[in-house]
Write an enzyme that holds these catalytic residues in place. Sequence first.
Site, short mmCIF file in Angstrom:
data_model
loop_
_atom_site.label_atom_id
_atom_site.label_comp_id
_atom_site.label_asym_id
_atom_site.label_seq_id
_atom_site.Cartn_x
_atom_site.Cartn_y
_atom_site.Cartn_z
N THR A 1 77.72 -98.37 119.25
CA THR A 1 77.93 -97.43 118.15
C THR A 1 77.94 -98.25 116.87
OG1 THR A 1 80.32 -97.57 118.36
CG2 THR A 1 79.22 -95.79 119.58
N VAL B 1 79.72 -98.63 113.89
CA VAL B 1 80.84 -99.42 113.36
C VAL B 1 81.32 -100.45 114.38
CG1 VAL B 1 83.18 -99.32 112.42
CG2 VAL B 1 81.52 -97.56 111.79
N CYS B 2 81.36 -100.07 115.65
CA CYS B 2 81.79 -101.01 116.69
C CYS B 2 80.85 -102.21 116.75
CB CYS B 2 81.84 -100.32 118.06
SG CYS B 2 83.04 -98.98 118.14
N THR B 3 79.55 -101.94 116.62
CA THR B 3 78.57 -103.03 116.66
C THR B 3 78.80 -103.98 115.49
OG1 THR B 3 76.97 -101.63 117.81
CG2 THR B 3 76.11 -103.58 116.66
N LEU C 1 82.14 -106.02 116.17
CA LEU C 1 82.07 -107.06 117.19
C LEU C 1 81.07 -108.15 116.83
CD1 LEU C 1 82.61 -104.90 120.36
CD2 LEU C 1 84.25 -106.31 119.15
#
Length: 161
Positions: free
Chosen positions: A51, A53-55, A58
Amino acid sequence: MASGPQLGSAAPDFTLPGGVLSGETFERADYRLPSARGRSVVLAFYPGDNTSVCTKQLCSYSSGMEAFEGLDADVWGISPQGVDSHESFARAFDLRMPLLADEGRETARAYGVSAPGIGVRRAVFLIGPDGVLRWKHVALLGATFQSLATLTDRLSGIKDA
């Protein structure tokens, strides 16, 4: 929603399946929080693999792994997806930290970040080498994340304490 562990208290122990990209190999293992004693641990709870923002979050932490290493800290990403999903996510973005599968969300509940509808709130917990929770940030909305600079600054405070 549960409030989760309080600052200055022992971080809830857990064992979760996960894996980490090491060269071309995705090495699967069980990750136990007690086995990390002696080093600080950054627990980064995130809602989902692949996703936007998660990408970004991380990838930011992965690109800063040397800074975390320099502070004797491990970074573990935790989300409700399974290990197969984590492997494809790690390979797609060359993520260099272990990604742990909290499919039943027991760990998210223990940390007070399980949320109806979205599954898991974006949150970061900094655990000292003694297993004590030193700092936490739980996002109300998951559109932003704690920066690498903020985390390394907080970690250097733990290391110097």
